[in-house]
Write an enzyme that holds these catalytic residues in place. Structure first.
Site, short mmCIF file in Angstrom:
data_model
loop_
_atom_site.label_atom_id
_atom_site.label_comp_id
_atom_site.label_asym_id
_atom_site.label_seq_id
_atom_site.Cartn_x
_atom_site.Cartn_y
_atom_site.Cartn_z
N GLU A 113 -4.35 -10.36 0.24
CA GLU A 113 -5.24 -10.21 1.39
C GLU A 113 -6.65 -10.53 0.93
O GLU A 113 -7.10 -10.05 -0.12
CB GLU A 113 -5.19 -8.80 1.98
CG GLU A 113 -3.86 -8.42 2.59
CD GLU A 113 -3.83 -7.00 3.13
OE1 GLU A 113 -4.93 -6.46 3.46
OE2 GLU A 113 -2.74 -6.42 3.22
N GLU A 139 0.81 -1.21 0.00
CA GLU A 139 0.00 0.00 0.00
C GLU A 139 0.85 1.27 0.00
O GLU A 139 0.72 2.13 0.86
CB GLU A 139 -0.97 -0.03 1.19
CG GLU A 139 -2.00 -1.12 1.01
CD GLU A 139 -2.92 -1.29 2.21
OE1 GLU A 139 -4.11 -1.60 2.00
OE2 GLU A 139 -2.46 -1.14 3.34
#
Length: 1000
Positions: free
Chosen positions: A485, A409
């Site tokens: 994820e 991220e």
């Protein structure tokens, strides 16, 4: 104004070149222990404390490794995305807690070293080091090692030495370490002095490949000095740098983690090697290990301990690895930084694939539109490439590491490309991973977070949305898909795991994924009266925090497995046992490499949950990927509902589990349950001018109507009760079988010798984290806006006809015309009562219901439960794969799941019957027609909803029992998709029945 050193984006000064994690026969002095410590509120303090003559007797002592916030110096703080300081890179606040450390030591007698190196395994976040007053250097990169040359600063063996370290909580590096975790500071990994002998091996790189077509291996170990490689088991004795070709080796994989012991010896040092032969490739859209497509059954793992933070002891690392193996997991993503190097050694030994992730996340730039993001700012290039280099060099010899990850991220940018280019040049043997750039320009796998099942299906079929660049689009379509994820394990859940796994197995392009995440990050705390609980964001007075979003693991902070972990184990089990044709048993080997010779297959026949026969099935050593059918064993008749359970268990002890450990199971219905005796149809009510049954006063059908003179009916825990201050209207109870009912509203008051309240229609549950939908589809706000947590029950009719009682009600919240028409039909049956509930929704409902069922209260003495249904653990519509049919028993306390933020929990599905009993002889038997879902609690759903921690829940004088037709599914909307359509509880007309039978 000169910028202070800790605000320099560059990684530091004075560090030696990064290298493999040093494990050799060279001398080591561990400096762990109690160090002198002081904490200052700012970073600009005098550095005179580094002088050996400085008087530190007034300082406190702090263990190293540790975090200072967990020892009373400052407080932990949790944010998920945002930085807890202004986004003004590379500047940080002047109010910058700074820890000064001092420790005295002596080199042991016989210390022989050409150079002596000081090695820090992990310090958060930026630090400077002095030895005997001489500055050795500075460094950042909290989860990465650094070595500093201390040779010239040290006193001779036997002389006193003073090591001083200054650690700043905030630094330029903090902008690179925004990793959805507690902000915790200090020297949290080991500090050691390493003797570097003359002729020692500074670095080595093991290259051990495997040819799956021939079974041959190749081995080469590169070193910086002349050295000799020996592997006695393989007969290898070769010079470093020489390629050795071996006709036959046993390859390493997570299923069969074969390691060969070797040694690398130079003139001054011997290094122990554990060598695993394996080849990782991306080929034809598949992720392959040793030539075979592998399916990752993975979890994300932060380093965490509820008392120690990220200072995780080795025995806890081992416990994690063993628990993962025992729950059928084969892969770990080291979110979002390299773990302690010992953890990777354990993955080598016990067998786990690893995505090793760089210590990089800049998520806090997303809220400001990624302006100034270090991933694309040339001023940060050196720091980002340095972090990648330090990770790769430290971990390059670990066979468990099959992919390098650039970080998490951090948006997109040229510095990520530079990191990828460096890693490819240094280690082309491992593919690269990064999720934050869907163009996949710099990586080898297509990685996504939390896509819906439908999107995974499209990508698996190669029908994803195209990229604008045709070349990039074609390149990405040739990549395997990894969900780095998915299935957010926050609170109750995650739901929908099976549907993801089915897609992974259906589409070869899908390489599997990593559930978020392994452990709840709850820090142990205590109430004022000493009761322990696990604290989350906001519990330490943080002005900016993300609450319990830090509690999103498959195990609780004390590493107790959650129901979600049991569900994941069942969903990803590597052996499938299912019904085959003509009553046979189908056995499918879902391993990637291993046959079934290591397993034993046992069977048990249970009649109403009690074992009546057992045996062993003869299952051949089925190769990986193949399926067979086994004849069902001869079974005796039972005459009652019976189930055959087949288990696959370890035949012998394994390093990670003993013989008998269950790997997989399947269940098959053998004898169906006999249908319940149904009372005859309800006769039509006879018109009569007098009140029905024995009731005096106005007609029951007129009670609670405007102008009837009856007291109003107000909301209570069960939705009804006398109006405050209104005089009670006393009538004789209505008797039906062993039951006594309130004539005013038809509530059951007594059942045999038991005082009860209810049951009444219940639509509410304490919302789960997934219902709240913090980063996904949220249904809780809709439920609350409708007022489903404050339903009112209006009684329209209470009518008696013979031994039957009919109660007609309307259940609805205030301020809306939506509601439920609910009719209760009570009748006497042998030994007790039968209740049939019919509901009809009224109006256009904008959302699914939380639950649809009955709630009642019983005496608190009924605190033991036995049931025949699914168990032993909790299960919901989309989380019930791990629950098998059987007979189970537990106390009411044991039926509760202590999620860190209390929420709906503890439901047992498909219950045929249950008995609530206690220390006295009184008991209550509940029977379904054919089943119901059961929840038994010492508190109400409203109390559960209002609690912030389990310690807020105090048992009262009653037990609350839910008998449900259904509940809304769980989903994964705390961060991901909501409930799949098949598991929504949309309002529709429904009827179900239960029986209440007093005993004792």
């Amino acid at each position: 104004m000169t910028r202070p050193p800790h605000e320099d984006p560059r990684p530091g000064a004075g560090a030696r070149p990064p290298r493999a994690w040093p494990v050799s026969d060279a001398q080591v002095l561990d400096l762990s222990g109690a160090w002198r410590f002081r904490l200052s509120p700012r970073a600009d303090g005098d550095d005179g404390f580094a002088d050996p003559g400085f008087d530190d007797r007034g300082w406190e002592r702090l263990p190293v490794p540790s975090h200072w916030q967990l020892h009373g110096h400052g407080a932990p703080a949790y944010t998920n995305v945002v930085y807890p300081f202004p986004v003004d890179p590379p500047r940080v606040p002047s109010e910058n807690p700074t820890g000064d450390y001092r420790v005295r030591f002596r080199l042991p007698d016989g210390w022989e070293a050409e150079r002596t190196v000081l090695r820090f395994e992990g310090v958060d976040s930026w630090f400077r080091v002095w030895c005997n007053g001489r500055e050795l250097g500075s460094s950042s990169g909290s989860r990465l090692p650094v070595e500093l040359d201390a040779t010239e600063a040290l006193a001779a063996a036997g002389g006193d030495n003073l090591l001083a370290v200054r650690v700043h909580q905030w630094s330029a590096a903090s902008y690179l370490e925004d990793q959805d975790m507690w902000w915790l500071s200090g020297i949290f990994r080991e500090v050691r002095l390493l003797a570097r002998p003359a002729g020692g091996i500074e670095d080595w790189f093991v290259h051990a490949g495997y040819d799956h077509q021939t079974g041959a291996g190749t081995l080469r170990v590169d070193t910086d000095v002349p050295a000799r490689l020996t592997v006695p088991e393989l007969g290898v004795d070769a010079a470093a740098g020489e390629t050795v070709r071996l006709a036959a080796v046993e390859p390493w994989s997570a299923e069969l983690p074969r390691l060969y012991d070797g040694q690398l010896a130079s003139a001054g040092e011997r290094v122990a090697l554990r060598i695993g032969f394996r080849t990782v490739r991306v080929a034809d859209g598949l992720l392959t290990v040793n030539g075979r497509r592998v399916l990752l059954r993975g979890v994300n793992r932060h380093e965490f301990h509820p008392d120690l933070g990220r200072a995780v002891p080795e025995e806890v690392m081992l416990a994690d690895v063993l628990a993962m193996k025992r729950h059928n997991l084969n892969a770990v993503r080291t979110s979002h930084y390299p773990p302690h190097p010992r953890f990777l050694e354990l993955c080598d030994t016990y067998g786990l694939y690893v995505i090793d992730e760089c210590d990089l996340e800049t998520h806090g730039f997303e809220p400001v539109g990624w302006r100034g993001n270090p991933a694309d700012d040339p001023a940060w290039r050196e720091a980002l490439v340095d972090r990648m280099r330090r990770m790769v060099e430290r971990d390059k010899n670990r066979p468990s590491v099959i992919l390098w990850s650039l970080g998490n991220e951090s948006g997109t940018g040229r510095n990520l490309a530079a990191m990828a280019a460096w890693a490819r040049g240094r280690d082309p043997s491992r593919p690269l991973h990064y999720e934050g750039d869907w163009s996949c320009a710099d990586v080898d796998v297509y990685s996504r977070m939390y896509p819906t099942h439908a999107e995974v299906d499209r990508i698996g079929r190669g029908q994803e949305e195209p990229l604008d660049d045709p070349a990039l689009d074609a390149r990405r379509r040739a990549m395997p898909l990894i969900l780095c994820e998915y299935a957010h394990a926050m609170g109750n859940g995650p739901g929908g795991l099976w549907e993801y796994q089915e897609l992974f197995e259906r589409h070869p392009r899908c390489a599997g994924g990593f559930v978020w995440e392994w452990i709840d990050h709850g820090l142990r705390a205590r109430t004022a009266d000493g009761r322990a609980y696990f604290a989350y964001g906001g519990d330490f007075g943080e002005p900016l925090h993300d609450g319990n979003f830090v509690a999103d693991g498959l195990v609780f902070p004390d590493r107790t497995p959650s129901p979600g972990l049991a569900e994941l184990k069942k969903v990803v089990e590597p052996v499938r046992i299912a019904a085959g044709p003509d009553g046979a048993i189908l056995v499918a080997n879902r391993h990637d490499f291993r046959d079934l010779s290591h397993l034993r297959f046992t069977w048990t026949l249970e009649a109403e949950g009690l074992e009546v026969a057992s045996g062993t099935l003869a299952v051949p050593p089925l190769p990986a990927g193949e399926t067979t059918t086994i004849p069902r064993p001869a079974l005796p008749p039972t005459g009652v509902e019976s189930w055959l359970t087949v288990q696959a268990v370890l035949a012998t002890d394994h390093p990670w589990a003993p013989a008998g450990h269950e790997i997989a199971w399947g269940q098959f219905p053998i004898t169906p349950a006999p249908p319940p005796l149904t009372p005859p149809p309800e006769p039509p009510p006879a018109p009569a001018p007098d009140p029905p049954g024995p009731l005096p006063g106005p007609p029951v059908g007129e009670r609670n109507r405007p102008g009837s003179g009856a007291p109003p009916v107000l909301h209570s825990p069960l939705g009804v009760g006398p109006g405050r201050g209104a005089p009670p209207v006393v009538h004789s109870p209505i008797g039906v079988g062993p039951g006594e009912f309130d004539p005013a509203d038809g509530r059951l008051l007594r059942l045999g010798d038991l005082e009860v309240e209810g049951p009444r229609l219940d639509l509410w549950r304490a919302p789960t984290d997934n219902d709240r939908g913090l980063h996904g589809e949220a249904v809780e706000p809709l439920w609350r806006s409708l007022g489903l947590h404050r339903l009112q029950h209006r009684v329209d009719q209470v009518a008696v006809a013979g031994d039957r009682l009919v109660v007609r009600t309307r259940v609805a919240p205030a301020a809306t015309d939506l509601g439920m028409a609910a009719t209760y039909r009570w009748s006497a049956v042998p030994g007790g009562l039968r209740l049939e509930l019919s509901v009809v929704p009224e109006g256009e409902w904008p959302c699914p219901l939380p639950r649809l069922g009955l709630r009642m209260a019983v005496p608190a003495t009924l605190d033991q439960v036995e049931w025949f249904g699914r168990g032993p653990g909790e299960a919901y519509a989309d989380t019930g794969r791990a629950a098998r049919v059987g007979r189970f028993a537990a106390s009411v306390a044991q039926l509760q799941t202590p999620y860190l933020r209390p929420q709906e929990n503890g439901n047992r599905r498909d219950v045929r019957w249950a008995v609530l009993g206690g220390s006295d002889r009184a008991a209550l038997r509940l029977e379904g027609e054919p089943t119901f879902d059961l929840t038994v609690r010492p508190w109400t759903s409203e109390q559960l909803d209002q609690a912030a921690h389990p310690t807020d829940l105090v048992p009262g004088g009653r037990i609350w029992v839910n008998l449900d037709l259904a509940q809304q599914g769980i989903g994964s909307a705390s961060c991901g998709p909501g409930v799949l359509p098949g598991y929504r509880l949309d309002p529709v007309p429904a009827t179900f029945a239960v029986r209440l039978l007093p005993q004792g």
